[in-house]
Scaffold this motif. Sequence first.
Motif, PDB file in Angstrom:
ATOM      1  N   GLY A   2       0.813  -1.212   0.000  1.00  0.00           N
ATOM      2  CA  GLY A   2       0.000   0.000   0.000  1.00  0.00           C
ATOM      3  C   GLY A   2       0.848   1.265   0.000  1.00  0.00           C
ATOM      4  N   GLN A   3       1.950   1.233   0.759  1.00  0.00           N
ATOM      5  CA  GLN A   3       2.840   2.398   0.782  1.00  0.00           C
ATOM      6  C   GLN A   3       3.525   2.596  -0.567  1.00  0.00           C
ATOM      7  N   ILE A   4       3.932   1.499  -1.186  1.00  0.00           N
ATOM      8  CA  ILE A   4       4.567   1.602  -2.499  1.00  0.00           C
ATOM      9  C   ILE A   4       3.574   2.144  -3.527  1.00  0.00           C
ATOM     10  N   ALA A   5       2.339   1.641  -3.488  1.00  0.00           N
ATOM     11  CA  ALA A   5       1.314   2.112  -4.421  1.00  0.00           C
ATOM     12  C   ALA A   5       0.997   3.581  -4.179  1.00  0.00           C
ATOM     13  N   GLY A   6       0.901   3.983  -2.929  1.00  0.00           N
ATOM     14  CA  GLY A   6       0.623   5.384  -2.617  1.00  0.00           C
ATOM     15  C   GLY A   6       1.726   6.316  -3.081  1.00  0.00           C
ATOM     16  N   ARG A   7       2.971   5.902  -2.888  1.00  0.00           N
ATOM     17  CA  ARG A   7       4.094   6.740  -3.329  1.00  0.00           C
ATOM     18  C   ARG A   7       4.132   6.855  -4.844  1.00  0.00           C
ATOM     19  N   SER A   8       3.863   5.740  -5.526  1.00  0.00           N
ATOM     20  CA  SER A   8       3.892   5.786  -6.994  1.00  0.00           C
ATOM     21  C   SER A   8       2.727   6.617  -7.526  1.00  0.00           C
ATOM     22  N   LEU A   9       1.563   6.519  -6.907  1.00  0.00           N
ATOM     23  CA  LEU A   9       0.430   7.349  -7.336  1.00  0.00           C
ATOM     24  C   LEU A   9       0.697   8.827  -7.088  1.00  0.00           C
TER      25      LEU A   9
END
Length: 79
Positions: A34-41
């Motif tokens: 979730g953190q990786i997805a949030g940072r990429s978004l």
Amino acid sequence: MFRQREPVPFTFLADADRFRSNVTPPPRTRPTAGQIAGRSLLGLTIVAALVGSLILGMPALELDHSTAPVQQSQATEGR
């Protein structure tokens, strides 16, 4: 004229670069999916905003060559 150097009152500051601790720091926690997805978004949003502002701002930066030529006044045409 020459003053004799005084000893450093805080010798631990002078030795700080040679000091090695025997305590190891805790291991770094790995980011969750979730953190990786949030940072990429967040990164994609920032890039999209910059590209969008560039696309919308380009017409304002271009010179308008399609305008009619400058009209002369009637006083200068009669000569």
